[in-house]
Design an enzyme around this catalytic site. Structure first.
Site, mmCIF file in Angstrom:
data_model
loop_
_atom_site.group_PDB
_atom_site.id
_atom_site.type_symbol
_atom_site.label_atom_id
_atom_site.label_comp_id
_atom_site.label_asym_id
_atom_site.label_seq_id
_atom_site.Cartn_x
_atom_site.Cartn_y
_atom_site.Cartn_z
ATOM 1 N N HIS A 86 -7.269 4.545 -1.145
ATOM 2 C CA HIS A 86 -8.644 4.911 -0.698
ATOM 3 C C HIS A 86 -9.566 5.084 -1.702
ATOM 4 C CE1 HIS A 86 -7.095 9.036 -0.193
ATOM 5 N NE2 HIS A 86 -8.302 9.606 -0.437
ATOM 6 N N ASP A 222 -0.476 4.452 -0.667
ATOM 7 C CA ASP A 222 -1.980 4.600 -0.843
ATOM 8 C C ASP A 222 -2.089 4.841 -2.559
ATOM 9 O OD1 ASP A 222 -4.574 5.381 -0.934
ATOM 10 O OD2 ASP A 222 -4.467 6.964 0.575
ATOM 11 N N SER A 655 -7.415 13.654 -3.880
ATOM 12 C CA SER A 655 -6.924 12.247 -3.570
ATOM 13 C C SER A 655 -6.572 11.721 -4.731
ATOM 14 C CB SER A 655 -8.010 11.343 -2.907
ATOM 15 O OG SER A 655 -7.979 12.029 -1.457
#
Ligand code: ASP
Length: 720
Positions: A86, A222, A655
């Site tokens: 992402h 991810d 992230s």
């Protein structure tokens, strides 16, 4: 005053303790005050110097800020880096088209020549950090006005940065901590040639999509892979075919051992923003007014975007990154509200404030008035804050047209000056570039519908004091039909059409200024901005300045009244370390979250009716690997691990952060938090707050067994 400050911080930091699996995002520099014993007691076979050092390579040298808002980690001697799917998503989208749909099919460079460049993408290392509080506050005293104080701080800051970076390619950032009670400088090294090496299909990298986002159990791979390029001297350089793979000071070896319950876990990254010191009334305002308003705006645009993306592949590619950005925060705010209410964050804050007042009464009565002044300030600022949020939601996350047209403001307003400076051509060139970028990811019909839906909410919600002339004109002419208004607007403007806008720019002359100024969207944009800039922003910022001062005093008062506690500074996109352990949670009565998931869960979630672009599609190849239990060296007892949870305190910006084991090896990439943890930006609860991590062995399995890009795994250093 400075002396007092220093004493305060010596008191707070010289007995630097940390408890494993507790809240906190610590500055790596301050870990030097930890002794090895403390790390050992908490299960880490690492010295503070292994984590952060300026004299030798340390873990911090493998950690980087990716693209300004995420984290990444270097995993090979040839500058290979891992971050989240992402985080790379916008870049993967930018390289995608209907013919080469890397979002759906994934992308893998077979060799370095095939790696894809990403103009504008940068990564930043921190070469060192320094406490510059005394230097920044030199000349400041408690009696002076805020403006004077800010002026001195600005001048000092510039001077310190200039001195620190003179004659070097390094950059410097100085940020305030504890609301301006402390300042740190970060010396940065920013690389500008970053190439895309690989990305799994979204059916792996974004598996479960919006349904599974912020949710455990999770089965998302991810991750994405990039490579840093440098010039022949290993220094940052703009893109050039002559650049070579960057040779890192340190890269993380990868642990093939897997994780066990209660293993220690360390996170290194660049968390974006937390607000642990918010007073009770501010927390209540967020849950009762701010979040519901933002949720309402986003819900309206998402319902339109989601349907359009489902129906049309071209729109799906064009809107992929925008949709993710809008829906990510939207869903988080819903979870945050639920969690804060369930855990009674407001009531807990009230309780703390009464303790604070009790202590102040005994120890320092000057502190007593801070909270009531903060409350007064808060009440006065509320309507401006809501007006500002509404404006920002509309302009930045609503229809794209208004934002795009605002780029033409400079030339329209300052044409004479720009012409005098002989800068018209370069300004037009910039606008042409922006025009190409804008229309690449734009659909007129869709944007018009978003405009109509959000304008309706805007008119309904905006405080009547801030209604501009044009807004009343809309209501008087079109009543409630923002649909009709939008239709007229999008029909008449030249700016919703690529050819017309390009034509204007290709044949630009002084008469074009008139054309821009008369355009209905341009004048709507002006009215909206002017109304915002005159009626909302000045008072908002005046009160914000007042609040900054009060919060500075409040936080200092808290630390003085309750001195024997280590305080961590709120996240502010600077480098932090967090300690935790591998563990699940039991967020509700009768509910138990295991700490890990496996490929079996991917197959269980699989919906055979879903197309490759839908949430629960599983690629055939992955099903086959599962059925044959063909996991290579990456499986564990006949299962393929996918994700795990830990109790590291994280937030957005974390992230892509490496999750590191007791020996300094990489065990996974952080990418999310569980539903019950979404409240942790305001209130961390050690019982339920868990970060979600993709197991590094799943990353390697996908690269090697699924994508056949074993050469990338061979670049890394795997350790048992
Ligand atoms: N998924 C998150 C993000 O959007 C990471 C987090 O906030 O925990 O950045």
């Amino acid at each position: 005053m400075i002396k007092k400050l220093l004493i305060l911080f010596i008191v707070s930091f010289n007995s630097y303790q940390f408890a494993i699996a507790d809240e906190g995002m610590w500055l790596p520099l301050l870990l030097q005050q930890l002794n090895e014993e403390q790390l050992k007691t908490n299960g880490f076979n690492l010295t503070p110097e292994d984590i952060y050092s300026v004299n030798q390579s340390s873990l911090k040298d493998a950690v980087l800020q990716f693209g300004g808002g995420c984290t990444g980690v270097v995993v090979s001697p040839e500058g290979l880096l891992l971050t989240n799917h992402h985080c790379g998503y916008g870049r993967i989208q930018a390289h995608s088209s209907l013919e080469n749909d890397y979002l759906t099919n994934g992308f893998w460079a077979i060799n370095k020549e095939e790696e894809l460049r990403n103009p504008g993408l940068t990564i930043t290392f921190i070469s060192r950090m320094e406490d510059v509080t005394a230097k920044v506050l030199d000349g400041v005293n408690d009696q002076m006005e805020e403006n004077q104080r800010n002026g001195i701080i600005l001048r000092n800051t510039q001077k310190i940065k200039e001195e620190a970076t003179a004659n070097s390619h390094y950059g410097a950032i100085i940020k305030e901590f504890f609301y301006g009670n402390q300042y740190f400088m970060f010396i940065t090294e920013t690389y500008k040639d970053i190439r895309l090496v690989g990305a799994p299909p979204s059916s792996i990298g974004k598996f479960g999509a919006d349904t599974d986002n912020w949710v455990w159990p999770r089965h998302t791979g991810d991750f994405s892979v990039f490579r840093i390029y440098a010039d022949a001297d290993n220094k940052p350089a703009s893109y050039s075919p002559d650049n070579v793979p960057y040779k890192p000071k340190h890269f993380l070896p990868i642990s093939m051992n897997g994780v066990q319950k209660n293993d220690p876990s360390l996170i290194f990254g660049f968390p974006g923003s937390t607000q642990q010191f918010l007073p009770s009334f501010a927390v209540k305002f967020i849950t009762d007014e701010v979040n519901p308003l933002r949720i309402k705006m986003r819900e309206a645009s998402l319902s339109i975007i989601d349907a359009a993306m489902k129906a049309d592949d071209e729109i799906r590619i064009k809107y992929a990154a925008r949709q993710s950005g809008i829906s990510n925060a939207y869903k988080k705010w819903i979870g945050e509200n639920l969690g804060l209410k369930r855990k009674k964050a407001f009531e807990q804050k009230l309780e703390f404030e009464s303790k604070f007042k009790g202590l102040a009464n005994v120890k320092n009565q000057n502190y007593l008035k801070i909270l009531s002044e903060l409350k007064e300030n808060h009440e006065a600022q509320k309507k401006y804050r809501l007006g500002r949020d509404l404006f920002r939601e509309f302009i930045f996350y609503g229809p794209q047209l208004i934002r795009f047209v605002s780029d033409f403001n400079n030339i329209a307003i300052n044409y004479e000056r720009i012409e005098k400076d002989k800068a018209v051509d370069s300004e037009i060139e910039k606008l042409k570039q922006k025009t190409r970028g804008h229309f690449k990811n734009y659909d007129k019909n869709l944007d018009q519908r978003i405009f109509a839906a959000l304008m309706e909410i805007y008119l309904e919600e905006i405080n009547s004091e801030f209604k501009s002339e044009l807004q009343s004109l809309i209501t008087s002419k079109y009543g409630n039909s923002t649909d009709e208004f939008a239709e007229k607007l999008y029909d008449k403007t030249i700016f919703s059409d690529f050819d017309k806008t390009s034509n204007l720019l290709d044949n630009f002359s002084s008469s074009s200024i008139k054309k821009i100024s008369k355009d209905p969207v341009f004048s709507l944009m002006r009215t909206l901005f002017i109304s915002f800039q005159t009626k909302i922003e000045p008072e908002y910022f005046r009160l914000e300045g007042e609040k900054d001062k009060l919060m500075r005093e409040y936080v200092k008062a808290i630390q003085t009244l309750i001195p024997n506690k280590n305080y961590w500074p709120d996240a502010n996109l600077t480098m932090r370390v967090g300690f935790g352990k591998i563990e699940g949670s039991s967020p509700h009565d009768g509910m138990n979250y295991e700490f890990k998931t496996t490929l079996r869960g991917v197959i269980q979630k699989r919906n055979p009716e879903h197309k490759p672009t839908e949430e629960f599609y599983v690629p055939e190849k992955l099903v086959e690997l599962y059925e044959n239990k063909d996991y290579g060296p990456y499986g564990e007892n006949g299962e393929m691990p996918v994700c795990f949870t830990a109790s590291n305190h994280t937030t957005g910006g974390n992230s892509g952060s490496p999750i590191i084991d007791a020996e300094g090896k990489l065990i996974g990439l952080n990418f999310d938090r569980s539903w019950e943890s979404t409240m942790s930006d305001i209130k961390y609860d050690p019982e339920i707050c868990r970060n979600i991590v993709v197991d590094i062995r799943y990353v390697l399995f996908i690269i090697d067994k699924f994508a056949g890009a074993k050469h990338l795994v061979e670049e890394m250093s795997l350790a048992n």
